[in-house]
Design a protein around this motif. Sequence first.
Motif, PDB file in Angstrom:
ATOM      1  N   LEU A 212     -14.226 -57.556   1.031  1.00  0.00           N
ATOM      2  CA  LEU A 212     -14.841 -56.678   1.564  1.00  0.00           C
ATOM      3  C   LEU A 212     -14.627 -56.297   3.109  1.00  0.00           C
ATOM      4  O   LEU A 212     -14.503 -55.189   3.558  1.00  0.00           O
ATOM      5  N   PHE A 213     -14.297 -57.723   3.589  1.00  0.00           N
ATOM      6  CA  PHE A 213     -14.069 -57.413   5.381  1.00  0.00           C
ATOM      7  C   PHE A 213     -12.686 -57.724   5.501  1.00  0.00           C
ATOM      8  O   PHE A 213     -12.005 -57.249   6.660  1.00  0.00           O
ATOM      9  N   TYR A 214     -11.916 -58.526   4.781  1.00  0.00           N
ATOM     10  CA  TYR A 214     -10.790 -59.090   5.345  1.00  0.00           C
ATOM     11  C   TYR A 214      -9.392 -58.873   4.189  1.00  0.00           C
ATOM     12  O   TYR A 214      -8.645 -59.531   4.184  1.00  0.00           O
ATOM     13  N   HIS A 215      -9.523 -57.819   3.500  1.00  0.00           N
ATOM     14  CA  HIS A 215      -8.441 -57.749   2.532  1.00  0.00           C
ATOM     15  C   HIS A 215      -7.159 -57.777   3.041  1.00  0.00           C
ATOM     16  O   HIS A 215      -6.492 -58.076   1.996  1.00  0.00           O
ATOM     17  N   ASP A 216      -6.653 -57.191   4.052  1.00  0.00           N
ATOM     18  CA  ASP A 216      -5.594 -57.156   4.572  1.00  0.00           C
ATOM     19  C   ASP A 216      -5.208 -58.502   5.397  1.00  0.00           C
ATOM     20  O   ASP A 216      -4.035 -58.333   5.902  1.00  0.00           O
ATOM     21  N   LEU A 217      -5.894 -59.448   5.431  1.00  0.00           N
ATOM     22  CA  LEU A 217      -5.503 -60.690   5.940  1.00  0.00           C
ATOM     23  C   LEU A 217      -4.699 -61.608   4.833  1.00  0.00           C
ATOM     24  O   LEU A 217      -5.095 -61.375   3.607  1.00  0.00           O
ATOM     25  N   PRO A 218      -3.835 -62.404   5.226  1.00  0.00           N
ATOM     26  CA  PRO A 218      -3.440 -63.365   4.143  1.00  0.00           C
ATOM     27  C   PRO A 218      -4.621 -64.050   3.433  1.00  0.00           C
ATOM     28  O   PRO A 218      -5.793 -64.344   4.464  1.00  0.00           O
ATOM     29  N   ILE A 219      -4.505 -64.468   2.276  1.00  0.00           N
ATOM     30  CA  ILE A 219      -5.630 -65.149   1.610  1.00  0.00           C
ATOM     31  C   ILE A 219      -6.432 -66.310   2.312  1.00  0.00           C
ATOM     32  O   ILE A 219      -7.613 -66.244   2.530  1.00  0.00           O
ATOM     33  N   GLU A 220      -5.651 -67.257   2.807  1.00  0.00           N
ATOM     34  CA  GLU A 220      -5.924 -68.400   3.469  1.00  0.00           C
ATOM     35  C   GLU A 220      -6.909 -68.113   4.786  1.00  0.00           C
ATOM     36  O   GLU A 220      -7.841 -68.597   4.971  1.00  0.00           O
ATOM     37  N   GLU A 221      -6.221 -67.235   5.370  1.00  0.00           N
ATOM     38  CA  GLU A 221      -6.996 -66.657   6.598  1.00  0.00           C
ATOM     39  C   GLU A 221      -8.172 -65.935   6.410  1.00  0.00           C
ATOM     40  O   GLU A 221      -9.063 -66.180   7.053  1.00  0.00           O
ATOM     41  N   GLY A 222      -8.142 -65.133   5.500  1.00  0.00           N
ATOM     42  CA  GLY A 222      -9.272 -64.326   5.109  1.00  0.00           C
ATOM     43  C   GLY A 222     -10.325 -65.395   4.676  1.00  0.00           C
ATOM     44  O   GLY A 222     -11.755 -65.129   4.947  1.00  0.00           O
ATOM     45  N   GLU A 223     -10.142 -66.386   3.945  1.00  0.00           N
ATOM     46  CA  GLU A 223     -11.163 -67.451   3.646  1.00  0.00           C
ATOM     47  C   GLU A 223     -11.825 -68.044   4.739  1.00  0.00           C
ATOM     48  O   GLU A 223     -12.871 -68.493   4.674  1.00  0.00           O
ATOM     49  N   TYR A 224     -10.842 -68.390   5.595  1.00  0.00           N
ATOM     50  CA  TYR A 224     -11.437 -68.982   6.755  1.00  0.00           C
ATOM     51  C   TYR A 224     -12.300 -68.298   7.592  1.00  0.00           C
ATOM     52  O   TYR A 224     -13.325 -68.707   8.134  1.00  0.00           O
ATOM     53  N   TRP A 225     -12.130 -67.003   7.825  1.00  0.00           N
ATOM     54  CA  TRP A 225     -12.950 -65.961   8.329  1.00  0.00           C
ATOM     55  C   TRP A 225     -14.403 -66.050   7.583  1.00  0.00           C
ATOM     56  O   TRP A 225     -15.332 -65.781   8.158  1.00  0.00           O
ATOM     57  N   VAL A 226     -14.122 -65.999   6.411  1.00  0.00           N
ATOM     58  CA  VAL A 226     -15.452 -66.088   5.475  1.00  0.00           C
ATOM     59  C   VAL A 226     -16.284 -67.100   5.774  1.00  0.00           C
ATOM     60  O   VAL A 226     -17.695 -67.146   5.977  1.00  0.00           O
ATOM     61  N   SER A 227     -15.583 -68.280   5.959  1.00  0.00           N
ATOM     62  CA  SER A 227     -16.262 -69.386   6.197  1.00  0.00           C
ATOM     63  C   SER A 227     -16.953 -69.652   7.585  1.00  0.00           C
ATOM     64  O   SER A 227     -17.825 -70.275   7.863  1.00  0.00           O
ATOM     65  N   LYS A 228     -16.725 -68.845   8.428  1.00  0.00           N
ATOM     66  CA  LYS A 228     -17.125 -68.506   9.769  1.00  0.00           C
ATOM     67  C   LYS A 228     -18.334 -68.006   9.749  1.00  0.00           C
ATOM     68  O   LYS A 228     -18.962 -67.699  10.929  1.00  0.00           O
ATOM     69  N   LEU A 229     -18.642 -67.096   8.885  1.00  0.00           N
ATOM     70  CA  LEU A 229     -19.725 -65.909   9.025  1.00  0.00           C
ATOM     71  C   LEU A 229     -21.041 -66.929   9.044  1.00  0.00           C
ATOM     72  O   LEU A 229     -21.107 -67.701   8.422  1.00  0.00           O
ATOM     73  N   GLU A 230     -21.917 -66.345   9.526  1.00  0.00           N
ATOM     74  CA  GLU A 230     -23.453 -66.893   9.544  1.00  0.00           C
ATOM     75  C   GLU A 230     -24.480 -66.094   8.802  1.00  0.00           C
ATOM     76  O   GLU A 230     -23.974 -64.874   8.548  1.00  0.00           O
ATOM     77  N   LYS A 231     -25.676 -66.353   8.682  1.00  0.00           N
ATOM     78  CA  LYS A 231     -26.509 -65.864   7.923  1.00  0.00           C
ATOM     79  C   LYS A 231     -27.118 -64.782   8.861  1.00  0.00           C
ATOM     80  O   LYS A 231     -27.228 -64.877  10.186  1.00  0.00           O
ATOM     81  N   GLN A 232     -27.198 -63.531   8.347  1.00  0.00           N
ATOM     82  CA  GLN A 232     -27.735 -62.483   9.137  1.00  0.00           C
ATOM     83  C   GLN A 232     -29.140 -62.154   8.833  1.00  0.00           C
ATOM     84  O   GLN A 232     -29.486 -61.816   7.762  1.00  0.00           O
ATOM     85  N   ALA A 233     -30.004 -62.065  10.017  1.00  0.00           N
ATOM     86  CA  ALA A 233     -31.462 -61.561   9.931  1.00  0.00           C
ATOM     87  C   ALA A 233     -31.533 -60.230   9.466  1.00  0.00           C
ATOM     88  O   ALA A 233     -31.107 -59.378   9.991  1.00  0.00           O
ATOM     89  N   LEU A 234     -32.456 -60.073   8.756  1.00  0.00           N
ATOM     90  CA  LEU A 234     -32.842 -58.956   8.093  1.00  0.00           C
ATOM     91  C   LEU A 234     -33.664 -57.924   9.158  1.00  0.00           C
ATOM     92  O   LEU A 234     -33.371 -56.631   9.422  1.00  0.00           O
ATOM     93  N   ARG A 235     -34.642 -58.730   9.609  1.00  0.00           N
ATOM     94  CA  ARG A 235     -35.746 -57.850  10.496  1.00  0.00           C
ATOM     95  C   ARG A 235     -35.053 -56.915  11.529  1.00  0.00           C
ATOM     96  O   ARG A 235     -35.468 -55.775  11.544  1.00  0.00           O
TER      97      ARG A 235
END
Length: 257
Positions: A155-178
Amino acid sequence: MSSKPTLVLVPGAWHIASTWNKISSLLEAQGYKCSSLTLPSANSNPSATYLDDINAVRDAITAETTQGRDVVLVVHSYGGHVGNSAIKGLTKPKQDSSVPTNKSSGFVVGVAMIASGFPITGVAFLDGFGGKPPPYWKADEETGFLDLLVDIRELFYHDLPIEEGEYWVSKLEKQALRPLTEGEHSYAGWKDVPVWFLATTEDKALPFEAQKFFVQTARDAGADVTVREVESSHSPMLSKPQETVDFLLEAAASFAK
């Protein structure tokens, strides 16, 4: 006052300040000061509000303007909604000879938007989606968070190398809905300053056609919007850092004229 504005960089939902690290180093090499932040709502805090997000951006801006430095606000995705709302009252007043300008204070001189939308005064972020999240999001009322239901790397990083994309996925935080449901403090700041918009043509989170529609709607409402395009995913600051920096340098130079 510094001859170059400070760039205040606001990430989108789920993302943290380090999302901007690649381009910050390149911009600083060009003599620009960069100030990045993480929005309170993207810090795994379900009680965070839209006003909390706005105030975080305003604090980052006024830390510079009170020192006499102008600011270019750089916003990505949901950060565009917050950032435009945050600049209310922080832009240069319309020329009026009867009202002296405070020359010791800086102003927000322009907004650089990346793969984002244009907020409407008094309208919440999710109202732009008909009041409901897109099908690949889930509003979890029990936890107070907004969950992603698809392959996040794709969704967010499909044009990054797989390993780097997975790194940035691991850095995401939970997003408040409110905050995405609150419209009381939203503001169409894009009407107050010139805007440069970087459209991401390979975007799977905010399709290119939707971005073009948002830009045209803003222009029809009187906005001054200059558009550039980059062949990238939703996150060009990561996959196309030099192209993103080139866009920001061109935007900052235009705002300074």
